[in-house]
Write an enzyme that holds these catalytic residues in place. Structure first.
Site, mmCIF file in Angstrom:
data_model
loop_
_atom_site.group_PDB
_atom_site.id
_atom_site.type_symbol
_atom_site.label_atom_id
_atom_site.label_comp_id
_atom_site.label_asym_id
_atom_site.label_seq_id
_atom_site.Cartn_x
_atom_site.Cartn_y
_atom_site.Cartn_z
ATOM 1 N N ASP A 15 12.244 -6.089 3.117
ATOM 2 C CA ASP A 15 13.029 -7.033 2.300
ATOM 3 C C ASP A 15 13.203 -8.346 3.068
ATOM 4 O O ASP A 15 13.811 -8.362 4.136
ATOM 5 C CB ASP A 15 14.392 -6.394 1.992
ATOM 6 C CG ASP A 15 15.310 -7.350 1.255
ATOM 7 O OD1 ASP A 15 14.807 -8.321 0.659
ATOM 8 O OD2 ASP A 15 16.546 -7.110 1.278
ATOM 9 N N ASN A 48 14.703 -11.211 1.825
ATOM 10 C CA ASN A 48 15.801 -12.102 1.433
ATOM 11 C C ASN A 48 17.130 -11.383 1.227
ATOM 12 O O ASN A 48 17.998 -11.860 0.498
ATOM 13 C CB ASN A 48 15.426 -12.874 0.166
ATOM 14 C CG ASN A 48 15.175 -11.940 -1.009
ATOM 15 O OD1 ASN A 48 15.094 -10.718 -0.825
ATOM 16 N ND2 ASN A 48 15.071 -12.484 -2.195
ATOM 17 N N ASP A 97 18.325 -8.965 -0.427
ATOM 18 C CA ASP A 97 18.890 -8.434 -1.681
ATOM 19 C C ASP A 97 18.726 -6.909 -1.763
ATOM 20 O O ASP A 97 19.033 -6.302 -2.794
ATOM 21 C CB ASP A 97 18.271 -9.120 -2.906
ATOM 22 C CG ASP A 97 16.781 -8.854 -3.043
ATOM 23 O OD1 ASP A 97 16.200 -8.210 -2.137
ATOM 24 O OD2 ASP A 97 16.192 -9.291 -4.054
ATOM 25 N N ASP A 137 9.911 -6.910 -0.904
ATOM 26 C CA ASP A 137 9.275 -7.967 -1.697
ATOM 27 C C ASP A 137 7.956 -8.420 -1.061
ATOM 28 O O ASP A 137 7.584 -7.954 0.027
ATOM 29 C CB ASP A 137 10.245 -9.149 -1.857
ATOM 30 C CG ASP A 137 10.899 -9.507 -0.535
ATOM 31 O OD1 ASP A 137 10.151 -9.751 0.438
ATOM 32 O OD2 ASP A 137 12.153 -9.505 -0.451
ATOM 33 N N ASP A 197 -1.935 -2.209 -8.770
ATOM 34 C CA ASP A 197 -1.879 -1.017 -9.598
ATOM 35 C C ASP A 197 -2.223 -1.424 -11.024
ATOM 36 O O ASP A 197 -1.669 -2.398 -11.534
ATOM 37 C CB ASP A 197 -0.445 -0.448 -9.540
ATOM 38 C CG ASP A 197 -0.429 1.058 -9.509
ATOM 39 O OD1 ASP A 197 -1.014 1.655 -10.426
ATOM 40 O OD2 ASP A 197 0.173 1.625 -8.578
ATOM 41 N N ASP A 248 -3.767 3.849 -12.770
ATOM 42 C CA ASP A 248 -2.697 4.806 -13.032
ATOM 43 C C ASP A 248 -2.990 5.731 -14.217
ATOM 44 O O ASP A 248 -3.401 5.262 -15.280
ATOM 45 C CB ASP A 248 -1.421 3.999 -13.349
ATOM 46 C CG ASP A 248 -0.186 4.854 -13.446
ATOM 47 O OD1 ASP A 248 0.219 5.391 -12.408
ATOM 48 O OD2 ASP A 248 0.362 4.983 -14.558
ATOM 49 N N GLU A 279 -6.278 7.483 -10.363
ATOM 50 C CA GLU A 279 -5.407 8.652 -10.330
ATOM 51 C C GLU A 279 -5.809 9.506 -11.524
ATOM 52 O O GLU A 279 -5.570 9.150 -12.665
ATOM 53 C CB GLU A 279 -3.944 8.221 -10.463
ATOM 54 C CG GLU A 279 -2.994 9.384 -10.328
ATOM 55 C CD GLU A 279 -1.642 9.126 -10.987
ATOM 56 O OE1 GLU A 279 -0.652 9.683 -10.522
ATOM 57 O OE2 GLU A 279 -1.575 8.383 -11.980
ATOM 58 N N HIS A 316 3.746 7.995 -3.461
ATOM 59 C CA HIS A 316 5.079 7.680 -3.979
ATOM 60 C C HIS A 316 5.559 8.665 -5.045
ATOM 61 O O HIS A 316 6.686 8.541 -5.515
ATOM 62 C CB HIS A 316 5.068 6.261 -4.554
ATOM 63 C CG HIS A 316 4.229 6.179 -5.804
ATOM 64 N ND1 HIS A 316 2.865 6.386 -5.786
ATOM 65 C CD2 HIS A 316 4.555 5.957 -7.088
ATOM 66 C CE1 HIS A 316 2.391 6.281 -7.018
ATOM 67 N NE2 HIS A 316 3.392 6.022 -7.831
ATOM 68 N N ASP A 317 4.696 9.586 -5.468
ATOM 69 C CA ASP A 317 5.082 10.593 -6.468
ATOM 70 C C ASP A 317 5.301 11.960 -5.853
ATOM 71 O O ASP A 317 5.588 12.918 -6.564
ATOM 72 C CB ASP A 317 3.971 10.762 -7.516
ATOM 73 C CG ASP A 317 3.835 9.568 -8.434
ATOM 74 O OD1 ASP A 317 4.821 8.822 -8.600
ATOM 75 O OD2 ASP A 317 2.732 9.386 -8.987
HETATM 76 O O1 TEU Z 1 1.772 9.193 -12.233
HETATM 77 C C1 TEU Z 1 1.080 9.970 -13.191
HETATM 78 C C2 TEU Z 1 1.466 11.367 -13.276
HETATM 79 O O2 TEU Z 1 0.698 12.178 -13.789
HETATM 80 C C3 TEU Z 1 2.891 11.769 -13.059
HETATM 81 O O3 TEU Z 1 3.219 12.625 -14.112
HETATM 82 C C4 TEU Z 1 3.209 12.509 -11.835
HETATM 83 O O4 TEU Z 1 2.654 13.769 -11.896
HETATM 84 C C5 TEU Z 1 4.708 12.531 -11.768
HETATM 85 O O5 TEU Z 1 5.053 11.300 -11.163
HETATM 86 C C6 TEU Z 1 5.341 13.618 -10.990
HETATM 87 O O6 TEU Z 1 6.745 13.482 -11.074
HETATM 88 C C7 TEU Z 1 1.642 7.816 -12.352
HETATM 89 C C8 TEU Z 1 2.422 7.077 -11.281
HETATM 90 O O7 TEU Z 1 1.888 7.362 -10.020
HETATM 91 C C9 TEU Z 1 3.870 7.418 -11.402
HETATM 92 O O8 TEU Z 1 4.647 6.835 -10.396
HETATM 93 C C10 TEU Z 1 4.330 6.951 -12.755
HETATM 94 O O9 TEU Z 1 5.645 7.369 -12.968
HETATM 95 C C11 TEU Z 1 3.451 7.458 -13.880
HETATM 96 O O10 TEU Z 1 2.055 7.340 -13.607
HETATM 97 C C12 TEU Z 1 3.685 6.674 -15.133
HETATM 98 O O11 TEU Z 1 3.123 5.397 -15.010
HETATM 99 CA CA CA Z 2 14.055 -8.839 -1.451
#
Ligand code: TEU
Ligand code: CA
Length: 556
Positions: free
Chosen positions: A21, A23, A25, A29, A98, A201, A258, A330-331
């Site tokens: 970050d 700034n 907040d 960013d 993305d 995605d 993905e 991140h998932d």
């Molecule tokens: O994820 C696709 C996906 O199939 C998700 O259902 C995943 O299995 C889920 O996040 C598990 O909790 C992509 C992105 O990576 C995700 O961050 C998004 O939320 C999703 O698409 C919708 O755009």
């Molecule tokens: Ca920021």
């Protein structure tokens, strides 16, 4: 296999909201990312994927896009993005954004216009159906984030629209050529700006089985998982080939998709020489613990399951193309917390897990903080959770009869927020991520696990990743590490994960995936030890006596 410019790179995912970050907040960013490019370069990163930074109401953290042509002010401006591209280029780093085109945000102009006039041209951009109170919905599909896939079209009592994800993420109608052209125009606009490509995605979802219909319920709530519909959908490759021809191919762009629920026989059409993508993520080990009942019903993944899943995926891709290898994103929860048993998450074990993944054939793709061995977060209460998917899974666990405490304990290890907490730069307040109040709590282990500390210590997880990357780039071993074949070694020896990489040189990669020691027989003595996650190695006549979680790369 034809060689591509990206094959020998190491890639890195940034989750911008939690990276740095600039700034105060509390939200990471683009300026923050720019300020850390030198660090990424020092690690050896050459491809960078940014999770979405487009204008968004953030119902799903930017995966709900309100305008594909602008940057969300939380992240900065278009000038910041252009500067990021230029600064990255100076450092030999290719930037991917993305591409989220299965759905947009309900605040996107297309959807607003569709609501104003469902019978007009924008109505055709979405899946809108007539429906009357008391009637059954057009289909019984369950959305990925829980509940039916249909919601009332705002402003209309007698119409519903389709959303496979959150209700603020209406699905785009790819059957409509006008929509497809709009998307291609947008992709080309970004590629013209100098973007190297995209991470794509949830792309399998763009093709729906038509006409839309019900499938046998397979969930306690009487709904049916979207995956069943996807099995009945044919023709996604026609859309993808058309998209590639109209966009990526013209720019020689790099694309990484993905992809879930794809048919194994289609792999060559996805990532083969004339495939529609450069590569796809290998999610086979992430999928190991999935249960039709939901997260609360997941079982721990064993080393043996992990190994067999990885080897099977490697075999599938061997003659086809390159997959991208990950232990987290991140998932997903943090890889070290998911694949290493509780109590055994030492730095040595983290290096072993990272090393085994990194040395596979394919493109290594790190997620921010992985190079520090960042761990899951000791969340104490559901109110600390931001992620919509976790909140839905928690409700599912409660519906299944778990007590609130048990539901929380069962679901939290899989929360997407485990990987979304701020990056741990140093031991100062908020891990050096922000001088304001972070949007999501910082993992309290940051005084112990942070970049500054690890950078100053040559036996750290961070330095081990640097060595892995350096080995991949080294003139002597690059050929073998990148393009060499992979053959499992002693695949049936329990809790040993070992494989050959054979090219110009012959390498043997081995990890003792358990706390106790074990002996790995060797055909002959190694010529050289290239990497070892422990200070010593115990070579004897009957082979190498591996200590618990020891990891070795040997030149044979
Ligand atoms: O994820 C696709 C996906 O199939 C998700 O259902 C995943 O299995 C889920 O996040 C598990 O909790 C992509 C992105 O990576 C995700 O961050 C998004 O939320 C999703 O698409 C919708 O755009
Ligand atoms: Ca920021």
């Amino acid at each position: 296999m034809k060689r591509q410019w990206w094959h020998d790179k190491t890639a890195y995912q940034i989750y911008p909201k939690s990276f740095c970050d600039s700034n105060a907040d509390g939200i990471g960013d683009l300026q923050g990312v720019i300020s850390k490019l030198d660090d990424l370069q020092a690690l050896g990163i050459e491809i960078l994927w940014l999770s979405p930074v487009y204008l968004s109401p953030m119902a799903d953290q930017g995966y709900d896009i309100a305008d594909y042509y602008s940057i969300d002010p939380r992240f900065g401006t278009m000038e910041d993005m252009e500067r990021l591209l230029a600064e990255a280029r100076k450092r030999g780093i290719a930037v991917l954004m993305d591409l989220v085109v299965n759905h947009c945000s309900d605040e996107h102009e297309w959807f607003r216009r569709a609501c104003e006039d469902p019978d007009g041209p924008y109505g055709q951009y979405f899946y809108i159906r007539d429906w009357h109170e008391g009637e059954k919905l057009p289909t019984n599909w369950c959305s990925y984030f829980g509940g039916p896939c249909w919601d009332k079209l705002p402003g209309h009592e007698d119409k519903v629209y389709l959303h496979l994800f959150h209700k603020k993420q209406p699905d785009l109608n790819w059957e409509n050529p006008a929509l497809r052209q709009e998307i291609y125009r947008m992709i080309n606009w970004w590629l013209d700006k100098g973007l190297a490509g995209f991470r794509i995605d949830a792309i399998i979802n763009i093709k729906k089985a038509l006409p839309l219909c019900d499938y046998p319920p397979d969930r306690p709530d009487g709904l049916c998982y979207v995956s069943t519909m996807l099995r009945h959908a044919h023709g996604v490759l026609d859309f993808l080939d058309e998209m590639a021809r109209n966009t990526f191919q013209k720019h020689d762009a790099f694309t990484i998709a993905e992809l879930f629920d794809d048919r194994p026989e289609d792999l060559p059409r996805f990532i083969g020489e004339d495939g529609c993508f450069s590569t796809i993520f290998d999610f086979s080990e992430n999928a190991l613990d999935s249960s039709p009942n939901g997260w609360y019903d997941r079982k721990p993944i064993t080393a043996e399951q992990y190994k067999q899943a990885v080897f099977a995926a490697q075999a599938r891709a061997a003659d086809v193309g390159f997959m991208a290898n990950i232990i987290e994103n991140h998932d997903e929860p943090r890889g070290v917390s998911r694949y290493l048993p509780r109590g055994e998450r030492s730095e040595a074990a983290k290096k072993m897990l990272g090393g085994l993944n990194f040395m596979l054939r394919g493109l290594p793709f790190l997620y921010q903080g992985q190079e520090l061995g960042m761990e899951n977060v000791p969340f104490a209460d559901i109110s600390q959770i931001d992620d919509i998917s976790t909140l839905d899974e928690y409700q599912g666990a409660l519906r299944a009869g778990l007590s609130p405490e048990d539901a929380f304990a069962a679901v939290i290890p899989f929360s997407r927020d485990n990987a979304r907490t701020p990056y741990q730069w140093n031991a100062s307040a908020n891990a050096g991520f922000t001088t304001g109040k972070p949007w999501l709590m910082v993992n309290p282990n940051y005084p112990r696990i942070n970049l500054a500390e690890q950078r100053g210590r040559t036996d750290s997880v961070y330095h081990f990743y640097r060595e892995l990357i350096a080995l991949r780039r080294s003139p002597a071993y690059r050929e073998t590490v990148v393009w060499g074949s992979l053959e499992p070694y002693l695949a049936h020896q329990r809790n040993l994960m070992a494989y050959w990489r054979k090219g110009e040189k012959t390498l043997l990669v081995a990890g003792n995936f358990q706390a106790g020691p074990q002996v790995m027989p060797l055909p002959h003595a190694p010529r050289q030890i290239l990497l070892n996650n422990l200070p010593d190695i115990d070579l004897r006549a009957d082979g190498v006596h591996l200590a618990g979680y020891q990891f070795l790369v040997m030149e044979m």
